[in-house]
Design an enzyme around this catalytic site. Structure first.
Site, PDB file in Angstrom:
ATOM      1  N   HIS A 235      23.939  27.340 -44.285  1.00 37.23           N
ATOM      2  CA  HIS A 235      22.644  26.996 -43.680  1.00 37.23           C
ATOM      3  C   HIS A 235      21.805  26.031 -44.520  1.00 37.23           C
ATOM      4  O   HIS A 235      21.344  24.995 -44.036  1.00 37.23           O
ATOM      5  CB  HIS A 235      21.812  28.273 -43.473  1.00 37.23           C
ATOM      6  CG  HIS A 235      22.483  29.321 -42.663  1.00 37.23           C
ATOM      7  ND1 HIS A 235      22.463  29.339 -41.294  1.00 37.23           N
ATOM      8  CD2 HIS A 235      23.216  30.413 -43.032  1.00 37.23           C
ATOM      9  CE1 HIS A 235      23.132  30.380 -40.843  1.00 37.23           C
ATOM     10  NE2 HIS A 235      23.600  31.059 -41.882  1.00 37.23           N
TER      11      HIS A 235
HETATM   12  C1  BDR Z   1      19.041  31.782 -44.398  1.00 39.22           C
HETATM   13  O1  BDR Z   1      18.940  33.135 -44.824  1.00 39.22           O
HETATM   14  C2  BDR Z   1      19.558  33.294 -46.071  1.00 39.22           C
HETATM   15  O2  BDR Z   1      20.432  34.379 -46.053  1.00 39.22           O
HETATM   16  C3  BDR Z   1      20.268  32.005 -46.389  1.00 39.22           C
HETATM   17  O3  BDR Z   1      20.213  31.715 -47.764  1.00 39.22           O
HETATM   18  C4  BDR Z   1      19.532  30.980 -45.575  1.00 39.22           C
HETATM   19  O4  BDR Z   1      18.427  30.452 -46.291  1.00 39.22           O
HETATM   20  C5  BDR Z   1      19.957  31.734 -43.184  1.00 39.22           C
HETATM   21  O5  BDR Z   1      19.424  32.478 -42.145  1.00 39.22           O
END
Ligand code: BDR
Ligand code: CA
Length: 301
Positions: A235
């Site tokens: 992400h």
């Molecule tokens: C986001 O949530 C976290 O677990 C990841 O690092 C990312 O920033 C994804 O939903």
């Protein structure tokens, strides 16, 4: 001239990939890294940031921020990132604690932003608690922020709940303050981060690119357990690749309202608007994104 950025982060395996990409980019100048509680607690997220910057041989200053959300109880994502935040990976060398500021992250954010000769781009890849506090305590800093590029939210769906993405869900009250700030925001939500997932084959190529690539591949081997070989969703990397390769992304302009209470807490309501402050990413060139992901690690050799 390199673009000056500050990264606010909760490392976190995908955060580690994003920070590494930023530190090796010839287009970005990472002035400061601030940590926040999110994927795991603040002690771990801060240690991971210090260990990473040390491992990469950089001197980027790091400041420890807030552990808990403004109103809600903390919620972590250790099921995805492991209890330490970096899976089972162990950095060999002791982190250089001299990188760590004695000041709180919110104070460092204030000082760096106010003192910056060129307006700062804030890259926010964790819950938005530090940034919300910054805007409440030092609203004058908004004047010297060029743009916020954040990973959070979704037009549709969620990963923390059926309708909420983790970073927004973890601190919806903070997210509301940030989205309502009128600052220009580039939003990488789940719609685009899921689209730009990489494959196990891409990670295998990264692993061939020296010690940095090996470190990332080892962490992603853990992270991959939550995803699948065909769709490993890194992400937070979208924010950095947007800054280095904006042509890969398409956006629409909108106003974004954050639901703070009730069953839909953490949901981002995206209303199309010609004068909205948010540029919501709606599409991306997936093949080019994957090539740039591999290229980050070619440049680390
Ligand atoms: C986001 O949530 C976290 O677990 C990841 O690092 C990312 O920033 C994804 O939903
Ligand atoms: Ca993150």
């Amino acid at each position: 001239m390199k673009r000056p950025i500050i990264i606010d982060t909760d490392p976190g395996i995908d955060d580690i990939v994003a920070i590494t990409a930023a530190l090796f980019s010839d287009k970005l100048d990472v002035k400061l890294i601030t940590t926040v509680g999110g994927n795991v607690g603040i002690t771990h997220t801060t240690r991971n940031a210090v260990d990473l910057v040390t491992f990469l041989g950089r001197n980027t200053p790091i400041a420890k921020g807030v552990d808990e959300p403004l109103v809600n109880k903390p919620k972590t994502a250790s099921q995805v990132h492991g209890s330490s935040g970096v899976g089972t990976y162990q950095f060999e060398a002791e982190g250089n604690t001299a990188l760590l500021s004695k000041e709180h992250a919110v104070i460092e954010l204030r000082n760096n932003i106010i003192d910056a000769a060129v307006p700062i781009t804030l890259v926010a890849i964790g819950p938005l608690t530090n940034i919300a506090l910054l805007f409440k305590m030092f609203p004058e800093t908004k004047e010297n922020i060029k743009e916020i590029v954040l990973m959070g939210g979704a037009i549709e769906g969620g990963n923390a709940t059926p309708v909420a993405e983790f970073n927004i869900f973890a601190d919806p009250h903070a997210a509301k303050i940030v989205f309502d700030s009128a600052i220009k925001i580039f939003m990488c939500g789940l719609d685009v981060t899921r689209l730009t997932s990489v494959t196990a084959g891409d990670v295998a190529k990264v692993k061939e690119q020296g010690t940095v690539g090996e470190m990332i591949a080892e962490m992603l081997a853990y992270y991959k357990q939550t995803y699948s070989d065909d769709a490993i969703t890194i992400h937070d990397l979208c924010t950095i690749l947007y800054l280095t390769h904006p042509d890969l992304f398409q956006t629409k302009r909108a106003k974004v309202n954050v639901v703070t209470e009730g069953e839909a807490a953490g949901h981002t309501v995206v209303n199309d608007s010609d004068d909205g402050n948010v540029f919501v990413c709606v599409d991306a060139d997936v093949e080019a994104f994957r090539e740039e992901f591999i290229q980050v690690f070619v440049e680390t050799i």
